[in-house]
Design a protein around this motif. Structure first.
Motif, PDB file in Angstrom:
ATOM      1  N   THR A   7       0.836  -1.193   0.000  1.00 59.74           N
ATOM      2  CA  THR A   7       0.000   0.000   0.000  1.00 59.74           C
ATOM      3  C   THR A   7       0.875   1.249   0.000  1.00 59.74           C
ATOM      4  N   GLY A   8       1.891   1.233   0.851  1.00 54.77           N
ATOM      5  CA  GLY A   8       2.790   2.372   0.939  1.00 54.77           C
ATOM      6  C   GLY A   8       3.502   2.634  -0.375  1.00 54.77           C
ATOM      7  N   LEU A   9       3.947   1.542  -1.033  1.00 57.41           N
ATOM      8  CA  LEU A   9       4.644   1.708  -2.315  1.00 57.41           C
ATOM      9  C   LEU A   9       3.714   2.309  -3.353  1.00 57.41           C
ATOM     10  N   SER A  33       3.609  11.451   0.870  1.00 58.88           N
ATOM     11  CA  SER A  33       3.520  10.009   1.055  1.00 58.88           C
ATOM     12  C   SER A  33       4.280   9.566   2.298  1.00 58.88           C
ATOM     13  N   SER A  34       5.186  10.390   2.774  1.00 61.90           N
ATOM     14  CA  SER A  34       5.877   9.999   4.004  1.00 61.90           C
ATOM     15  C   SER A  34       4.904  10.003   5.177  1.00 61.90           C
ATOM     16  N   TRP A  35       3.801  10.737   5.038  1.00 62.61           N
ATOM     17  CA  TRP A  35       2.776  10.704   6.092  1.00 62.61           C
ATOM     18  C   TRP A  35       2.289   9.283   6.300  1.00 62.61           C
ATOM     19  N   PHE A  36       2.064   8.586   5.184  1.00 64.79           N
ATOM     20  CA  PHE A  36       1.609   7.204   5.298  1.00 64.79           C
ATOM     21  C   PHE A  36       2.627   6.351   6.048  1.00 64.79           C
ATOM     22  N   TRP A  37       3.886   6.501   5.658  1.00 70.91           N
ATOM     23  CA  TRP A  37       4.908   5.653   6.286  1.00 70.91           C
ATOM     24  C   TRP A  37       5.013   5.920   7.781  1.00 70.91           C
ATOM     25  N   THR A  38       4.978   7.202   8.180  1.00 74.96           N
ATOM     26  CA  THR A  38       5.155   7.473   9.612  1.00 74.96           C
ATOM     27  C   THR A  38       3.875   7.232  10.414  1.00 74.96           C
ATOM     28  N   HIS A  39       2.718   7.545   9.821  1.00 75.20           N
ATOM     29  CA  HIS A  39       1.501   7.466  10.626  1.00 75.20           C
ATOM     30  C   HIS A  39       0.733   6.164  10.483  1.00 75.20           C
TER      31      HIS A  39
END
Lengths: 285, 322
Positions: free
Chosen positions: B224-226, B241-247
């Motif tokens: 999903t992140g990719l 998109s870094s929001w997704f990775w961190t949150h």
């Protein structure tokens, strides 16, 4: 006598098979019921429905409870042994007894330890160090110490040698069963439970094809050994099954006139396995 | 309540290896490495004539040291304490991760689920006992082990120094093992809250997967992140998109590692200067750690975790594997 299980119109479909097809039956208290059927006939699904382990359509009442919604109360009154491999491999005998003793309100620890004392099981032994037969001994000791009203056994003796199998059913009869308890057994080793059953149910393709007590079965079905010269007339009476032994024919009849049969040859009560084979003819064809 | 206690006890029986022995063995190895390091240093010192203790130089050093210097020694000992905790907390993270992934999967795989389900225990109680084992029982054991380990390390260092004529008690009085112990014990409830979304997600994968729960638990968020990074979907919501990775990604996978909550504090220049002033224990100071309670991120995580756990309970009831 009170009714333990009332089922009416049970239905359960898996993708393309009808595991239960309008199944209805009643089981009274104090009976030992054999639920017999070929592989994939719906035996396990029926048991799972009774135990609240699967969803289904229709009406099912077990000990006055609905297994779908009242599983937790139901499990205080119902025990089951699914098949030999279900005890967790890491658990020790001592831990298993401790755990069940503390979570099950109807467990009698002294009784369980008495049963265990008759076996070679050691308190510190883990399930993974036991043979299949020993695992069943442990499971049976746990289950028999629970004062439950219904015991469900799904292939309980699968993979056991004959000593363990005999001992299993003997303990059940001598130390467990009484008129307040009910046992439902499914197994493929029909011959071994034949003499302990009070009732018999055959299931095929999700339907109950035979549901009778053993006395009724003895009256309804008969097996006659007929010499070759009378075989043709026997065939005309529409037998369920015919097989040849030593140049004689053995016919299996459903509801035929006793007097007529006795005129043709020696009449016997058929074994459950012969009855089963005759009833299930063509299942896998 | 009695049933719940025995369910947690059952989890302990089954996972003694992970819950108890993994931290103890790690601690043991850590102590061994430290002792080897000390021996190497001693041997090296002796060979090169750097025996500082021999002519009482170190003693004089300590005697001459002012309060600030002594505080530095104390900080060094605290650091030894904290490093043992850090190592065990990483082990705890792995233990909890794999425990959760197996918690509702292993018994289905070996069919012992049928035995557990033959007892009058509700699925809710069963699943909650596993949540408590992961978020309370495992951390408590890890904390107790790391406290013991920290004490042991400080003792060893003090003992070594006392061979060199330095008063061990004088040095030990500069360390704060009690403060470290209390901070660590206080951190357990916050860890439980912080780890909840990850525990919920991992247990949901555990109950849902027919095979390989680990793969599902990692692949779904990773892919999903990719996708999000690739197509820049987050930009539509005015988020990077870094929001997704961190949150999302970190909170449902990495949060089982206790140290992962540290990164959500603003470790800016100011807080580093705190560490400098107040010693390394400021990092795990309860007041500092519990400031996280004020962040909505923690509470959103707790709610998400609760929802995932409820879903896991539902699925546990409905799962029919044959």
């Amino acid at each position: 006598m009170n009714t333990v299980i009332t089922a009416s119109g049970l239905n359960k479909r898996y993708k393309n098979t009808h595991a239960l097809d309008q199944v209805s039956f009643q089981i009274e208290s104090g009976r030992i019921v054999g639920l017999i059927g070929p592989n994939g006939a719906g035996k396990t699904t029926a048991l799972k429905a009774i135990l609240g382990l699967t969803d289904f359509d229709g009406q099912l009442n077990v000990l006055g409870l609905d297994p779908r919604t009242q599983r937790n109360q139901l499990m205080e009154q119902v025990c089951f042994i699914a098949d030999v491999a279900v005890l967790p491999r890491w658990i020790r005998v001592r831990e298993a007894v401790d755990f069940v003793a503390n979570v099950h309100p109807r467990f009698d620890r002294v009784k369980c330890e008495t049963f265990l004392a008759r076996t070679k099981l050691q308190p510190e032994q883990r399930v993974k160090q036991m043979s299949k037969g020993m695992i069943v001994q442990l499971h049976l000791a746990l289950v028999m110490a629970i004062d439950a009203r219904l015991l469900v056994l799904d292939e309980p003796t699968l993979g056991l040698d004959i000593l363990y199998r005999k001992q299993f059913y003997q303990s059940l009869l001598e130390d467990y069963f009484d008129e307040n308890k009910t046992i439902i057994i499914t197994t493929h080793q029909v011959e071994e439970i034949e003499h302990i059953l009070t009732d018999l149910m055959f299931i095929r393709d999700g339907k109950i094809v035979l549901d009778a007590d053993m006395d009724a079965i003895g009256e309804r079905f008969a097996e006659v050994m007929v010499s070759a010269d009378k075989a043709a007339s026997a065939r005309q009476m529409n037998p369920l099954d015919e097989r040849q032994v030593f140049g004689k024919s053995i016919f299996l009849f459903d509801g035929a006139d006793r007097a007529v049969l006795e005129g043709m040859g020696e009449v016997r009560r058929p074994s459950i396995s012969d009855l089963f084979v005759a009833t299930m003819k063509g299942t896998y064809a | 309540m009695k049933t719940f206690y025995w369910l947690v006890k059952r989890e302990y029986w089954e996972h003694r290896g992970g819950f108890l022995w993994a931290p103890i063995v790690t601690g043991g190895i850590f102590v061994l490495l430290n002792i080897m390091g000390i021996i190497t240093a001693e041997v090296f010192g002796a060979r090169h004539g750097l025996m500082i203790g021999g002519n009482n130089e170190l003693t004089q050093l300590v005697a001459k040291a002012n309060a600030g210097d002594l505080a530095q020694v104390g900080n060094a000992l605290d650091l030894a304490f904290i490093s043992s905790m850090a190592i065990i907390s990483v082990v705890l993270g792995f233990v909890v991760l794999f425990y959760c992934l197996g918690s509702l999967y292993d018994d289905r795989r070996d069919h012992s689920v049928l035995f557990w389900k033959s007892l009058p225990i509700s699925d809710t109680t069963t699943v909650l006992s596993k949540v408590v084992s992961a978020t309370v029982l495992a951390p408590i054991i890890a904390v107790v082990v790391s406290i013991a380990l920290g004490m042991l390390l400080i003792m060893i260092f003090a003992l070594v120094l006392s061979f060199h004529g330095v008063s061990a008690w004088q040095l030990l009085s500069q360390a704060h093992p009690l403060r470290a112990t209390i901070s660590l014990l206080c951190a357990i409830p916050l860890y439980a809250l912080w780890a909840l979304p990850a525990v919920g997600w991992l247990m949901l994968c555990s109950v849902w997967a027919r095979t390989k729960p680990f793969l599902w638990a990692v692949l779904i968020p990773a892919l999903t992140g990719l996708m999000i990074s690739w197509f820049g979907i987050m930009n539509l919501l005015n988020l990077s998109s870094s929001w997704f990775w961190t949150h999302i990604f970190q909170r449902i996978l990495i949060s089982v590692f206790p140290v992962s909550s540290l990164q959500s504090y603003n470790i800016d220049v100011e807080s580093f200067s705190h560490v400098h002033q107040d010693g390394p224990l400021a990092l795990i100071d309860p007041i500092r750690i519990y400031s996280l309670l004020a962040s909505p991120g923690l509470w959103i995580g707790v709610i998400a975790g609760a929802v995932l756990i409820i879903a896991a309970i539902r699925l546990r009831r409905a799962r029919d594997d044959s």
